[in-house]
Design a protein around this motif. Structure first.
Motif, PDB file in Angstrom:
ATOM      1  N   TYR A 188     -72.110  -5.771  34.869  1.00 34.37           N
ATOM      2  CA  TYR A 188     -71.637  -6.127  33.539  1.00 34.37           C
ATOM      3  C   TYR A 188     -71.233  -4.909  32.715  1.00 34.37           C
ATOM      4  N   GLY A 189     -69.986  -4.894  32.261  1.00 37.80           N
ATOM      5  CA  GLY A 189     -69.531  -3.888  31.323  1.00 37.80           C
ATOM      6  C   GLY A 189     -69.427  -2.486  31.874  1.00 37.80           C
ATOM      7  N   PHE A 190     -69.695  -2.287  33.171  1.00 40.43           N
ATOM      8  CA  PHE A 190     -69.789  -0.929  33.676  1.00 40.43           C
ATOM      9  C   PHE A 190     -68.549  -0.485  34.443  1.00 40.43           C
ATOM     10  N   GLY A 191     -67.762  -1.440  34.929  1.00 37.28           N
ATOM     11  CA  GLY A 191     -66.560  -1.091  35.651  1.00 37.28           C
ATOM     12  C   GLY A 191     -66.793  -0.651  37.074  1.00 37.28           C
ATOM     13  N   THR A 192     -67.996  -0.778  37.578  1.00 36.74           N
ATOM     14  CA  THR A 192     -68.301  -0.407  38.951  1.00 36.74           C
ATOM     15  C   THR A 192     -69.506  -1.221  39.414  1.00 36.74           C
ATOM     16  N   THR A 193     -69.878  -1.058  40.669  1.00 35.31           N
ATOM     17  CA  THR A 193     -71.013  -1.802  41.206  1.00 35.31           C
ATOM     18  C   THR A 193     -72.311  -1.014  41.024  1.00 35.31           C
ATOM     19  N   ALA A 194     -73.433  -1.721  41.134  1.00 42.42           N
ATOM     20  CA  ALA A 194     -74.738  -1.049  41.053  1.00 42.42           C
ATOM     21  C   ALA A 194     -74.911  -0.070  42.203  1.00 42.42           C
ATOM     22  N   TYR A 195     -74.300  -0.357  43.335  1.00 41.60           N
ATOM     23  CA  TYR A 195     -74.378   0.527  44.504  1.00 41.60           C
ATOM     24  C   TYR A 195     -73.914   1.940  44.160  1.00 41.60           C
ATOM     25  N   GLU A 196     -72.818   2.055  43.407  1.00 42.40           N
ATOM     26  CA  GLU A 196     -72.294   3.367  43.038  1.00 42.40           C
ATOM     27  C   GLU A 196     -73.193   4.078  42.029  1.00 42.40           C
ATOM     28  N   ILE A 197     -73.817   3.306  41.135  1.00 44.88           N
ATOM     29  CA  ILE A 197     -74.761   3.905  40.196  1.00 44.88           C
ATOM     30  C   ILE A 197     -76.012   4.366  40.938  1.00 44.88           C
ATOM     31  N   LYS A 198     -76.412   3.601  41.946  1.00 46.10           N
ATOM     32  CA  LYS A 198     -77.569   3.966  42.766  1.00 46.10           C
ATOM     33  C   LYS A 198     -77.371   5.333  43.411  1.00 46.10           C
ATOM     34  N   LYS A 199     -76.154   5.623  43.832  1.00 44.41           N
ATOM     35  CA  LYS A 199     -75.876   6.928  44.427  1.00 44.41           C
ATOM     36  C   LYS A 199     -76.128   8.045  43.417  1.00 44.41           C
ATOM     37  N   THR A 240     -72.982  -2.243  28.079  1.00 43.96           N
ATOM     38  CA  THR A 240     -73.059  -3.056  29.290  1.00 43.96           C
ATOM     39  C   THR A 240     -72.834  -4.538  29.010  1.00 43.96           C
ATOM     40  N   GLY A 241     -72.445  -4.868  27.788  1.00 46.81           N
ATOM     41  CA  GLY A 241     -72.204  -6.264  27.459  1.00 46.81           C
ATOM     42  C   GLY A 241     -73.468  -7.070  27.241  1.00 46.81           C
ATOM     43  N   PHE A 242     -74.591  -6.404  26.991  1.00 49.58           N
ATOM     44  CA  PHE A 242     -75.885  -7.087  26.879  1.00 49.58           C
ATOM     45  C   PHE A 242     -75.913  -8.081  25.723  1.00 49.58           C
ATOM     46  N   THR A 243     -75.080  -7.878  24.705  1.00 47.66           N
ATOM     47  CA  THR A 243     -75.116  -8.758  23.532  1.00 47.66           C
ATOM     48  C   THR A 243     -74.301 -10.029  23.731  1.00 47.66           C
ATOM     49  N   TRP A 244     -73.805 -10.258  24.952  1.00 47.67           N
ATOM     50  CA  TRP A 244     -72.972 -11.436  25.212  1.00 47.67           C
ATOM     51  C   TRP A 244     -73.649 -12.737  24.759  1.00 47.67           C
ATOM     52  N   PRO A 302     -75.144   6.276  26.372  1.00 48.76           N
ATOM     53  CA  PRO A 302     -75.029   6.394  27.830  1.00 48.76           C
ATOM     54  C   PRO A 302     -75.855   5.313  28.494  1.00 48.76           C
ATOM     55  N   TYR A 303     -75.462   4.946  29.702  1.00 47.22           N
ATOM     56  CA  TYR A 303     -76.269   3.971  30.430  1.00 47.22           C
ATOM     57  C   TYR A 303     -77.524   4.635  30.976  1.00 47.22           C
ATOM     58  N   LEU A 304     -77.377   5.811  31.541  1.00 46.65           N
ATOM     59  CA  LEU A 304     -78.504   6.574  32.072  1.00 46.65           C
ATOM     60  C   LEU A 304     -78.579   7.923  31.381  1.00 46.65           C
ATOM     61  N   GLU A 305     -79.797   8.321  31.028  1.00 42.83           N
ATOM     62  CA  GLU A 305     -80.035   9.642  30.459  1.00 42.83           C
ATOM     63  C   GLU A 305     -81.158  10.319  31.230  1.00 42.83           C
ATOM     64  N   GLY A 306     -80.907  11.537  31.721  1.00 46.33           N
ATOM     65  CA  GLY A 306     -81.922  12.340  32.387  1.00 46.33           C
ATOM     66  C   GLY A 306     -81.964  13.731  31.801  1.00 46.33           C
ATOM     67  N   PRO A 307     -82.923  14.538  32.188  1.00 51.19           N
ATOM     68  CA  PRO A 307     -83.031  15.898  31.638  1.00 51.19           C
ATOM     69  C   PRO A 307     -81.860  16.805  32.017  1.00 51.19           C
ATOM     70  N   PRO A 313     -70.703   4.206  31.083  1.00 49.49           N
ATOM     71  CA  PRO A 313     -69.915   3.191  31.782  1.00 49.49           C
ATOM     72  C   PRO A 313     -68.603   3.769  32.293  1.00 49.49           C
ATOM     73  N   GLY A 314     -68.168   3.218  33.440  1.00 56.57           N
ATOM     74  CA  GLY A 314     -66.994   3.768  34.085  1.00 56.57           C
ATOM     75  C   GLY A 314     -67.312   4.914  35.013  1.00 56.57           C
ATOM     76  N   LEU A 315     -68.609   5.153  35.246  1.00 58.71           N
ATOM     77  CA  LEU A 315     -69.087   6.242  36.105  1.00 58.71           C
ATOM     78  C   LEU A 315     -68.630   7.604  35.574  1.00 58.71           C
ATOM     79  N   LYS A 316     -68.677   7.745  34.246  1.00 57.76           N
ATOM     80  CA  LYS A 316     -68.347   9.003  33.584  1.00 57.76           C
ATOM     81  C   LYS A 316     -69.630   9.749  33.237  1.00 57.76           C
ATOM     82  N   SER A 317     -69.564  11.074  33.263  1.00 59.57           N
ATOM     83  CA  SER A 317     -70.747  11.884  32.995  1.00 59.57           C
ATOM     84  C   SER A 317     -70.378  13.112  32.183  1.00 59.57           C
ATOM     85  N   ASP A 318     -71.388  13.666  31.489  1.00 59.24           N
ATOM     86  CA  ASP A 318     -71.200  14.922  30.764  1.00 59.24           C
ATOM     87  C   ASP A 318     -71.479  16.131  31.655  1.00 59.24           C
ATOM     88  N   ILE A 319     -71.794  15.909  32.915  1.00 63.84           N
ATOM     89  CA  ILE A 319     -72.067  17.002  33.853  1.00 63.84           C
ATOM     90  C   ILE A 319     -70.743  17.611  34.320  1.00 63.84           C
TER      91      ILE A 319
END
Length: 423
Positions: free
Chosen positions: A167-178, A197-201, A318-323, A329-335
């Motif tokens: 939902y709202g991410f433009g990719t599959t969970a498989y790619e986020i898992k990587k 992620t479209g959670f407010t639908w 961001p969808y995921l935040e780490g140290p 969304p869209g598999l974009k990152s600040d890295i």
């Protein structure tokens, strides 16, 4: 040595006290086979043929033999769509008594999921259940016990850990898992489930607090529809498409859509065998009958990973935040050079999603009773924090709240007689 077959009359007689005291052996076992051969056709039934259940009619995993609903209009519409070879029932126990049905789809409101799933497991059926898996944590534990005791195959009807664009991410969970498995973001991770992620639908799906009793429509067996839920006078807003707004049957938009969003989180974080240990909530006081909304809910795991359910619709999170970085969304990152770095890491194991294959081989489906119960537990933890309006601590091993008897009473909630959970 011959084996006497249990007749439908004997099944219904034994189940009249609701808890089924024996296992009705499926035709595969009665015929000498523990499962269907690869070339043998599977058969199925649908229990609950409202809006979502009508969609199950076209599912490919087996030939449809039966549909069941306590609303005569729903049942008639389903039978017209399914065709003349499909038989209609009002009482799901008559469906389970048929020895020629392999799979049952449970598409009822959630307050019925556990009872029907347990009865189906005892009757030797494999189970395809709608989300949320169960309305309470205690019901989920009982379903796990029953599925394992009777050796059944169980799957939950949300696809997002296995396939389809998340939902709202433009990719599959498989790619986020990587991304998660690569460690490129660092650890622990915070997962923001919100506007991006479209959670407010369906977030504002709520009940009404001013319901006036209405006459029960002649086509609806309202007492059977309520089943194990407390008796409340009939109003059309309580049933069918709007039942989710009431604690007795579901948990608002969170109950309806929460497992779609939260089951992939368990998969991404590798938490399929555990649950959060702390829950914090910011929400207006909840009505004892009608569900309202929340501002935010925070769930923290023992290792520091967090899930933030954002009900305020904050933009740009961001969808995921780490140290070490963030993932949007869209598999974009600040890295810097994110895509190039990510390409150097191995892909995760793909998850199959062929339920018929699992039924035939008796191999667990990737989203089964165990991890399905754990992701549903997140939904139920958040619901309980909403209802009580305070922070909670949870023991994921014992699956009880720590030092909070009021919260623990919501784990195993009483059922209206004569309905009980008997594994």
């Amino acid at each position: 040595m011959s084996r006497k077959k249990t007749t439908r009359r004997e099944f219904l007689k034994a189940s009249s006290a609701v808890g089924l005291g024996f296992m009705v052996l499926p035709r595969r076992i009665l015929g000498g086979k523990a499962y269907a051969s690869p070339n043998e056709e599977l058969t199925r039934a649908i229990i609950g043929v409202g809006g979502m259940g009508m969609g199950h009619i076209g599912y490919p995993d087996g030939r449809l033999l039966a549909v069941c609903d306590v609303d005569e209009k729903h049942l008639k519409q389903a039978m017209e769509k399914a065709g003349p070879d499909v038989k209609g029932y009002k009482d799901y126990r008559e469906v389970l008594a048929r020895e020629d049905i392999d799979i049952v789809h449970i598409v009822t409101p959630p307050h019925w999921h556990a009872i029907i799933a347990i009865d189906a497991a005892r009757a030797g059926k494999d189970i395809w259940c709608e989300k949320p898996m169960t309305r309470t944590i205690g019901e989920g534990k009982k379903v796990v016990e029953a599925v394992q005791r009777y050796g059944r195959i169980f799957r939950l009807n949300t696809w997002f850990r296995m396939k389809d664009t998340f939902y709202g991410f433009g990719t599959t969970a498989y790619e986020i898992k990587k991304v998660v498995d690569s460690g490129i973001l660092g650890w622990p991770l915070k997962v923001n489930v919100g506007e991006s992620t479209g959670f407010t639908w369906k977030f504002f799906w709520s009940g009404k607090t001013d319901l006036e009793p209405q006459p029960i429509p002649p086509e609806l067996d309202y007492d059977f529809w309520l089943g194990p839920a407390p008796y409340k006078p009939y109003h059309p807003h309580r049933v069918h498409g709007t039942f989710r707004g009431y604690w007795d049957y579901d948990g608002g938009g969170l109950g309806d859509m929460g497992q779609h969003y939260l089951d992939p989180v368990q998969y991404l974080l590798g938490k399929d065998d555990t649950s959060p240990v702390e829950i914090e909530v910011s929400a207006p006081p909840q009505h004892p009958d009608a569900v309202s909304s929340f501002r935010w809910i925070r769930l923290r795991y023992e290792d520091g990973c967090e899930i933030i359910l954002d009900g305020e619709g904050k933009p740009g999170l961001p969808y995921l935040e780490g140290p070490k970085g963030k993932l949007y969304p869209g598999l974009k990152s600040d890295i810097p050079n994110f895509e190039k770095k990510l390409a150097s890491f191995p892909n995760p194991e793909p998850l199959p999603c062929d339920f018929a294959h699992s039924v035939r081989t008796r191999e667990k489906f990737p989203l089964n009773e165990i991890n399905g119960h754990r992701s549903c537990t997140i939904v139920n933890l958040a619901k309980i924090a909403m209802q009580l309006g305070r922070s909670l601590r949870f023991d994921p091993v014992k699956q009880v709240f720590v030092g909070d008897e009021e919260a623990n009473r919501l784990i195993d909630q009483p059922m209206r007689a004569p309905w009980t959970l008997q594994v």
